[in-house]
Design an enzyme around this catalytic site. Structure first.
Site, PDB file in Angstrom:
ATOM      1  N   LYS A 188      50.231  40.638  50.264  1.00  0.00           N
ATOM      2  CA  LYS A 188      50.618  39.221  50.159  1.00  0.00           C
ATOM      3  C   LYS A 188      52.029  39.010  50.698  1.00  0.00           C
ATOM      4  O   LYS A 188      52.334  37.973  51.302  1.00  0.00           O
ATOM      5  CB  LYS A 188      50.542  38.771  48.700  1.00  0.00           C
ATOM      6  CG  LYS A 188      50.968  37.318  48.448  1.00  0.00           C
ATOM      7  CD  LYS A 188      50.174  36.322  49.282  1.00  0.00           C
ATOM      8  CE  LYS A 188      50.219  34.898  48.722  1.00  0.00           C
ATOM      9  NZ  LYS A 188      51.543  34.360  48.501  1.00  0.00           N
ATOM     10  N   GLU A 195      53.297  34.069  57.689  1.00  0.00           N
ATOM     11  CA  GLU A 195      53.305  32.609  57.504  1.00  0.00           C
ATOM     12  C   GLU A 195      54.619  32.013  58.008  1.00  0.00           C
ATOM     13  O   GLU A 195      54.621  30.977  58.687  1.00  0.00           O
ATOM     14  CB  GLU A 195      53.110  32.307  56.022  1.00  0.00           C
ATOM     15  CG  GLU A 195      53.174  30.849  55.626  1.00  0.00           C
ATOM     16  CD  GLU A 195      53.177  30.717  54.113  1.00  0.00           C
ATOM     17  OE1 GLU A 195      54.187  30.254  53.566  1.00  0.00           O
ATOM     18  OE2 GLU A 195      52.173  31.104  53.478  1.00  0.00           O
TER      19      GLU A 195
END
Length: 338
Positions: A188, A195
């Protein structure tokens, strides 16, 4: 299956609602009694203290923490002594993977299982489902299979990757057991670093389009300003329309582009944004890992530094990033910060 949820913010609240929709039961606790009351009115079992929360959970207890990384350690210290052998404690926030390893090791002598679950989906997860990246020992992760399935999006209408039917596994269902403690948050962490880079690329591109009329604006004429060498940047580009057309068949189509397009329809010049872009830590940790692995990560590093710069001067690109963060995660701009 029963799950206990500590932390009823933007994501914890909706994860509980998604689980209840799938037929699971939830015991909930938050420092805000009003929020607990709202979920209790929708069918959850409310609790008034950490002790009351644990008492209302059935053995084998499964507790999910959905709190900011900065307070996770405090919550673990408070809930840990109340749990018993074979109970499971899940951290669904964005903790540092090395902290996960230490917490799993600390709880192991008491027989309490610690699972880190990187959770992506933002404020849209209630309807879309959440992408789950899971770290922990095999047995407790398998035990919670019904929970993962209910929270994750499933295959939905996403086109199947060619050849994926030969591979198997749960990845195309939207959840993945990535490895031992810490592995979920490691994946993550990198996800959030990527991102940053995607957001920065869209933001810089839209900034170039927004300024494509530079030659029909009033120009400074003084000894300190370089004269324009060309006079052909006279395009009045509708950036909102460009974002929309890129959504239709373009190779750069993406959910983040969808969110940018939505923000630009509402506020074409993003006048409602200052351009301050926060970072919650994962981008920094991704770059640290890249350094330790000797992996060149120029794009992700530049995207992180751009966020640092955004707290000092604000461009249209930074307003685009800020708008996307509000769209996907409900993140409100801060005047400054880390």
């Amino acid at each position: 299956m029963q799950l206990g949820m500590i932390g009823l913010g933007r994501m914890g609240y909706n994860i509980v609602k998604r689980l209840m929709r799938a037929g699971h039961t939830c015991v909930v606790y938050d420092t805000d009694p009003e929020t607990v009351g709202k979920l209790a009115a929708e069918g959850a079992v409310g609790s008034t203290s950490m002790e009351d929360f644990v008492a209302k959970l059935e053995r084998r207890r499964a507790v999910w923490m959905m709190v900011p990384a900065g307070v996770t350690g405090k919550v673990v210290d408070e809930i840990g002594p109340l749990l018993e052998e074979d109970d499971i404690l899940i951290d669904g926030g964005n903790s540092y993977f090395r902290d996960d390893r230490a917490r799993a090791e600390a709880l192991a002598p008491r027989g309490v299982h610690y699972i880190d679950c990187g959770t992506s989906g933002g404020v849209w997860g209630l309807e879309r489902g959440y992408c789950l990246m899971i770290g922990g020992r095999d047995e407790p992760v398998r035990h919670l299979e019904p929970i993962w399935k209910a929270i994750a999006p499933g295959r939905g209408d996403v086109e199947r990757t060619p050849g994926r039917e030969k591979v198997g596994g749960t990845a195309e269902e939207g959840y993945l057991h990535c490895g031992p403690p810490g592995a979920g948050h490691f994946v993550k962490m990198v996800h959030n670093g990527v991102e940053y880079g995607i957001m920065a690329a869209f933001a810089e591109g839209f900034d170039i389009l927004e300024n494509a009329d530079v030659d029909i604006r009033d120009q400074k004429v003084d000894a300190e300003t370089a004269p324009r060498m060309h006079r052909d940047l006279d395009y009045d580009i509708n950036v909102a329309d460009v974002a929309e057309v890129w959504r239709r068949g373009s190779v750069v189509g993406a959910w983040l582009l969808d969110l940018a397009a939505a923000a630009l329809v509402d506020d074409p010049h993003l006048d409602g944004y200052s351009g301050v872009v926060a970072d919650s830590g994962e981008g920094r940790w991704t770059i640290q890992a890249a350094i330790e692995e000797a992996v060149p990560a120029e794009v992700l590093t530049s995207a992180l530094y751009a966020r640092f710069r955004s707290r000092r001067s604000h461009t249209f690109a930074e307003k685009v990033c800020s708008a996307m963060r509000l769209q996907f995660g409900g993140h409100i701009e801060r005047a400054s910060g880390g």
